[in-house]
Design a protein around this motif. Structure first.
Motif, PDB file in Angstrom:
ATOM      1  N   PHE A 293       0.768  -1.284  -0.155  1.00 42.46           N
ATOM      2  CA  PHE A 293       0.129   0.076   0.075  1.00 42.46           C
ATOM      3  C   PHE A 293       0.854   1.374  -0.116  1.00 42.46           C
ATOM      4  O   PHE A 293       0.380   2.325   0.060  1.00 42.46           O
ATOM      5  N   GLY A 294       2.250   1.122  -0.056  1.00 40.85           N
ATOM      6  CA  GLY A 294       3.014   2.216   0.064  1.00 40.85           C
ATOM      7  C   GLY A 294       3.121   2.797   1.499  1.00 40.85           C
ATOM      8  O   GLY A 294       3.369   4.201   1.446  1.00 40.85           O
ATOM      9  N   ARG A 295       2.613   2.456   2.496  1.00 38.03           N
ATOM     10  CA  ARG A 295       2.834   3.186   3.865  1.00 38.03           C
ATOM     11  C   ARG A 295       2.927   1.887   4.913  1.00 38.03           C
ATOM     12  O   ARG A 295       2.472   0.721   4.584  1.00 38.03           O
ATOM     13  N   THR A 296       3.554   2.433   5.858  1.00 37.73           N
ATOM     14  CA  THR A 296       4.059   1.242   7.072  1.00 37.73           C
ATOM     15  C   THR A 296       2.859   1.028   8.080  1.00 37.73           C
ATOM     16  O   THR A 296       3.049   0.249   8.731  1.00 37.73           O
ATOM     17  N   GLN A 297       2.063   2.179   8.194  1.00 35.54           N
ATOM     18  CA  GLN A 297       1.342   1.933   9.232  1.00 35.54           C
ATOM     19  C   GLN A 297       0.333   0.604   9.289  1.00 35.54           C
ATOM     20  O   GLN A 297      -0.124   0.126   8.285  1.00 35.54           O
ATOM     21  N   LEU A 298       0.273   0.029  10.464  1.00 31.58           N
ATOM     22  CA  LEU A 298      -0.522  -1.217  10.678  1.00 31.58           C
ATOM     23  C   LEU A 298      -1.994  -1.113  10.706  1.00 31.58           C
ATOM     24  O   LEU A 298      -2.748  -1.956  10.380  1.00 31.58           O
ATOM     25  N   HIS A 299      -2.636  -0.088  10.862  1.00 31.27           N
ATOM     26  CA  HIS A 299      -3.892   0.215  11.010  1.00 31.27           C
ATOM     27  C   HIS A 299      -4.653   0.167   9.492  1.00 31.27           C
ATOM     28  O   HIS A 299      -3.865   0.536   8.807  1.00 31.27           O
ATOM     29  N   GLY A 300      -5.848   0.237   9.321  1.00 25.51           N
ATOM     30  CA  GLY A 300      -6.536   0.487   8.128  1.00 25.51           C
ATOM     31  C   GLY A 300      -6.228  -0.638   7.146  1.00 25.51           C
ATOM     32  O   GLY A 300      -6.463  -0.746   5.828  1.00 25.51           O
ATOM     33  N   VAL A 301      -5.596  -1.828   7.752  1.00 30.80           N
ATOM     34  CA  VAL A 301      -5.481  -3.264   7.029  1.00 30.80           C
ATOM     35  C   VAL A 301      -5.797  -4.325   7.821  1.00 30.80           C
ATOM     36  O   VAL A 301      -5.911  -4.103   9.093  1.00 30.80           O
ATOM     37  N   THR A 302      -6.523  -5.267   7.297  1.00 34.90           N
ATOM     38  CA  THR A 302      -7.316  -6.380   8.144  1.00 34.90           C
ATOM     39  C   THR A 302      -6.360  -7.536   7.805  1.00 34.90           C
ATOM     40  O   THR A 302      -5.646  -7.876   7.070  1.00 34.90           O
ATOM     41  N   TYR A 303      -6.253  -8.319   8.980  1.00 37.25           N
ATOM     42  CA  TYR A 303      -5.446  -9.353   9.150  1.00 37.25           C
ATOM     43  C   TYR A 303      -6.265 -10.554   9.717  1.00 37.25           C
ATOM     44  O   TYR A 303      -7.480 -10.497  10.472  1.00 37.25           O
ATOM     45  N   ALA A 304      -5.804 -11.685   9.140  1.00 32.79           N
ATOM     46  CA  ALA A 304      -6.357 -12.896   9.627  1.00 32.79           C
ATOM     47  C   ALA A 304      -5.336 -13.835  10.497  1.00 32.79           C
ATOM     48  O   ALA A 304      -4.423 -14.569   9.766  1.00 32.79           O
ATOM     49  N   ILE A 305      -5.494 -14.062  11.643  1.00 38.02           N
ATOM     50  CA  ILE A 305      -4.401 -14.477  12.566  1.00 38.02           C
ATOM     51  C   ILE A 305      -4.918 -15.954  12.815  1.00 38.02           C
ATOM     52  O   ILE A 305      -5.838 -15.971  13.512  1.00 38.02           O
ATOM     53  N   GLN A 306      -3.758 -16.835  12.573  1.00 33.62           N
ATOM     54  CA  GLN A 306      -4.031 -18.218  12.975  1.00 33.62           C
ATOM     55  C   GLN A 306      -3.154 -18.577  13.972  1.00 33.62           C
ATOM     56  O   GLN A 306      -1.845 -18.331  13.998  1.00 33.62           O
ATOM     57  N   GLY A 307      -3.678 -18.788  15.189  1.00 37.61           N
ATOM     58  CA  GLY A 307      -3.010 -19.381  16.568  1.00 37.61           C
ATOM     59  C   GLY A 307      -2.687 -17.963  17.453  1.00 37.61           C
ATOM     60  O   GLY A 307      -2.124 -17.002  16.888  1.00 37.61           O
ATOM     61  N   LEU A 308      -3.187 -18.198  18.620  1.00 36.72           N
ATOM     62  CA  LEU A 308      -3.040 -17.011  19.354  1.00 36.72           C
ATOM     63  C   LEU A 308      -2.063 -17.802  20.743  1.00 36.72           C
ATOM     64  O   LEU A 308      -2.445 -17.401  21.659  1.00 36.72           O
ATOM     65  N   GLY A 309      -1.190 -18.294  20.228  1.00 39.47           N
ATOM     66  CA  GLY A 309      -0.122 -18.781  21.316  1.00 39.47           C
ATOM     67  C   GLY A 309       0.678 -17.895  21.773  1.00 39.47           C
ATOM     68  O   GLY A 309       0.412 -16.472  21.825  1.00 39.47           O
ATOM     69  N   LYS A 310       2.150 -18.169  22.232  1.00 40.79           N
ATOM     70  CA  LYS A 310       2.994 -17.360  22.711  1.00 40.79           C
ATOM     71  C   LYS A 310       3.316 -16.104  21.649  1.00 40.79           C
ATOM     72  O   LYS A 310       3.422 -14.883  21.943  1.00 40.79           O
ATOM     73  N   VAL A 311       3.522 -16.343  20.374  1.00 39.87           N
ATOM     74  CA  VAL A 311       3.697 -15.268  19.196  1.00 39.87           C
ATOM     75  C   VAL A 311       2.475 -14.747  19.139  1.00 39.87           C
ATOM     76  O   VAL A 311       2.340 -13.505  18.938  1.00 39.87           O
ATOM     77  N   GLY A 312       1.575 -15.729  18.627  1.00 40.07           N
ATOM     78  CA  GLY A 312       0.348 -14.876  17.849  1.00 40.07           C
ATOM     79  C   GLY A 312      -0.673 -13.928  18.599  1.00 40.07           C
ATOM     80  O   GLY A 312      -0.924 -12.962  18.101  1.00 40.07           O
ATOM     81  N   TYR A 313      -0.514 -14.360  19.877  1.00 39.88           N
ATOM     82  CA  TYR A 313      -1.267 -13.289  20.904  1.00 39.88           C
ATOM     83  C   TYR A 313      -0.497 -12.140  20.960  1.00 39.88           C
ATOM     84  O   TYR A 313      -1.236 -11.224  20.808  1.00 39.88           O
ATOM     85  N   LYS A 314       0.662 -12.002  20.989  1.00 42.67           N
ATOM     86  CA  LYS A 314       1.441 -10.853  21.163  1.00 42.67           C
ATOM     87  C   LYS A 314       1.245  -9.988  19.812  1.00 42.67           C
ATOM     88  O   LYS A 314       1.276  -8.792  19.747  1.00 42.67           O
ATOM     89  N   VAL A 315       1.297 -10.764  18.564  1.00 43.35           N
ATOM     90  CA  VAL A 315       1.006 -10.095  17.500  1.00 43.35           C
ATOM     91  C   VAL A 315      -0.254  -9.513  17.379  1.00 43.35           C
ATOM     92  O   VAL A 315      -0.605  -8.179  16.916  1.00 43.35           O
ATOM     93  N   ALA A 316      -1.244 -10.416  17.768  1.00 42.24           N
ATOM     94  CA  ALA A 316      -2.795  -9.705  17.906  1.00 42.24           C
ATOM     95  C   ALA A 316      -2.693  -8.352  18.724  1.00 42.24           C
ATOM     96  O   ALA A 316      -3.533  -7.676  18.303  1.00 42.24           O
ATOM     97  N   GLU A 317      -2.101  -8.621  19.761  1.00 42.53           N
ATOM     98  CA  GLU A 317      -2.095  -7.493  20.709  1.00 42.53           C
ATOM     99  C   GLU A 317      -1.509  -6.048  20.132  1.00 42.53           C
ATOM    100  O   GLU A 317      -2.242  -4.968  20.321  1.00 42.53           O
ATOM    101  N   GLY A 318      -0.280  -6.195  19.696  1.00 42.23           N
ATOM    102  CA  GLY A 318       0.238  -5.240  18.901  1.00 42.23           C
ATOM    103  C   GLY A 318      -0.581  -4.721  17.786  1.00 42.23           C
ATOM    104  O   GLY A 318      -0.631  -3.208  17.847  1.00 42.23           O
ATOM    105  N   LEU A 319      -1.228  -5.282  17.011  1.00 44.06           N
ATOM    106  CA  LEU A 319      -2.105  -4.899  16.199  1.00 44.06           C
ATOM    107  C   LEU A 319      -3.273  -4.280  16.542  1.00 44.06           C
ATOM    108  O   LEU A 319      -3.722  -3.138  15.982  1.00 44.06           O
ATOM    109  N   LEU A 320      -3.805  -4.733  17.401  1.00 41.30           N
ATOM    110  CA  LEU A 320      -5.009  -4.125  18.283  1.00 41.30           C
ATOM    111  C   LEU A 320      -4.769  -2.798  18.706  1.00 41.30           C
ATOM    112  O   LEU A 320      -5.582  -1.691  18.757  1.00 41.30           O
ATOM    113  N   GLU A 321      -3.522  -2.840  19.473  1.00 42.25           N
ATOM    114  CA  GLU A 321      -3.023  -1.559  20.181  1.00 42.25           C
ATOM    115  C   GLU A 321      -3.102  -0.369  18.839  1.00 42.25           C
ATOM    116  O   GLU A 321      -3.279   0.880  19.107  1.00 42.25           O
TER     117      GLU A 321
END
Ligand SMILES: NC(=O)C1=CN([C@@H]2O[C@H](COP(=O)(O)OP(=O)(O)OC[C@H]3O[C@@H](n4cnc5c(N)ncnc54)[C@H](O)[C@@H]3O)[C@@H](O)[C@H]2O)C=CC1
Ligand SMILES: O=C(O)CCC(=O)C(=O)O
Length: 381
Positions: free
Chosen positions: A177-205
């Motif tokens: 998209f030519g921009r680094t921001q994480l918002h305005g983009v939708t993500y489908a996350i598989q697995g909310l374990g040690k890594v996935g949960y933290k990635v999900a939290e970071g994206l939610l923030e």
């Protein structure tokens, strides 16, 4: 060096031995008293002693466990080259159910086997294992990494892994998209374990909208609760529906082989970028993705934050140094995307080329004798 995702049919013992011939050493560990059944695979030590986590999983067969450890350890050789650390590729698998089969004795026994390799292999957590498990293992060997800070380790390696994935997602958004921001983009996350949960939290923030799935109900409830106080949103979907969501990016953070003929036919995403190791079921799937116009962040680069931390631990853990190196994942992923575009090759081919060049250069450079008695990286022995 051969391509990382070489397809090898495995239908008899001799073909399996052929596949093992790419590896320097494979160790089968059996201890009836603790119940330990494990395999340690050392793929390549050109860059230094092998380093890689230990996975615990109730494999359906011995072959399944062996294939997993062989593929994972090979991936580590490339991951070490990409992350520019002086270690080689290795990995271990323990055959067992992490929910019911863990005991202190099992991990002490595993530690003894690691020790028997005399410093050729360093290990720590992976899917199905936690830092606490390795507190038992480190009573038997110095060659354990990723232990809690109170035990002289760098702490939970899934923290930098998640930071690395978030940086890889920024690079992916830049490319898409030519921009680094994480918002305005939708993500489908598989697995909310040690890594996935933290990635999900970071994206939610950051205010992103997520589709998530996990087979563990507790993790799903936790993330829904977390979303209530965050800028972004969460929608829970069934495990088998995660591949067909109308999201921009699929973020696999559970198991390997998740990119295959079946899932590729379902994907509606523009990119795939997540932490799971060995995401492509076979080498050809990198090309199939490219033909479908799906941008792929090579797994062993985007998920190298954990490796960066555990490697750093052997020089004396330093969080600032780890963070700086982990943030570099943004530039490395972007470089891979750009080289793939420039040379009209897949992102997997671009990444493999970069890593194979590093390994070949190192093999040439280290061809003279050095009288150094103690390797610089080894602070524990
Ligand atoms: N922990 C780390 O620092 C690193 C992890 N990785 C890779 O990232 C992936 C995740 O690792 P961790 O988070 O450490 O493992 P984990 O074991 O903590 O988490 C895996 C999660 O996936 C879920 N899961 C399992 N089967 C599923 C299914 N069919 N559908 C949806 N969810 C499912 C589990 O319930 C669990 O919550 C693995 O492939 C691992 O090898 C790669 C580099 C470093
Ligand atoms: O993350 C770790 O604990 C070690 C590195 C590793 O095994 C991996 O990156 O897969």
């Amino acid at each position: 060096m051969m391509s990382l995702m070489k397809e090898t049919p495995v239908n008899n013992d001799f073909l399996l031995l052929d596949r093992m011939s790419e590896h320097e050493q494979v160790v089968f560990c059996n201890d009836p008293s603790s119940g330990l059944k494990a395999i340690i695979a050392i793929h390549n030590t050109t860059l230094g002693p092998a380093l890689g986590g230990c996975r615990m999983q109730p494999y359906n067969s011995f072959d399944e466990a062996l294939i997993d450890v062989l593929r994972l350890s090979k991936g580590m050789s490339y991951k070490c080259a990409a992350a520019d650390v002086d270690f080689g590729g290795g990995k271990a698998v323990i055959i067992g159910d992490p929910l019911t089969d863990k005991t202190p004795e099992l991990f002490r026994s595993f530690g003894q086997f690691v020790d028997s390799l005399g410093g050729r292999f360093y290990t720590g957590t992976d899917m199905g294992t936690d830092m606490e498990d390795f507190i038992h293992a480190m009573r038997e060997t110095n060659n354990i990494v990723g232990v809690p800070e109170a035990y002289g380790g760098g702490g939970d390696s899934s923290v930098p892994t998640a930071i690395g994935v978030l940086n890889g997602l920024k690079a992916t958004n830049k490319m898409l998209f030519g921009r680094t921001q994480l918002h305005g983009v939708t993500y489908a996350i598989q697995g909310l374990g040690k890594v996935g949960y933290k990635v999900a939290e970071g994206l939610l923030e950051e205010g992103a909208d997520l589709y998530v799935t996990d087979i563990n109900e507790d993790r799903l409830q936790q993330i829904e609760l977390r979303a209530e106080s965050a800028a972004g949103s969460v929608k829970v979907v069934a495990s088998n529906e995660i591949y067909s969501q109308e999201a921009d990016v699929f973020v696999p953070c559970a198991f390997g082989g998740v990119i295959n003929d079946d899932t590729i036919s379902q994907f509606k995403v523009k990119a795939i970028a997540g932490s799971a190791n060995n995401q492509l079921l076979a080498g050809k799937h990198g090309r199939v993705l490219a033909e479908k116009g799906i941008l792929y962040a090579p797994d062993y680069i985007i998920n190298s934050g954990g490796l960066i931390q555990v490697a750093d631990e052997l020089y004396g853990a330093n969080k600032e140094r780890v963070l700086l190196k982990t943030k570099e994942i943004y530039n490395i992923i972007l470089q891979v995307y750009q080289e793939a575009e420039r040379h009209r090759i897949t992102t997997v081919e671009a990444a493999d080329r970069i890593c194979e060049k590093t390994m070949m250069n190192r093999a040439k450079r280290n061809s003279f004798y050095s009288a150094s008695l103690k390797p610089k990286w080894n602070i524990r022995n």
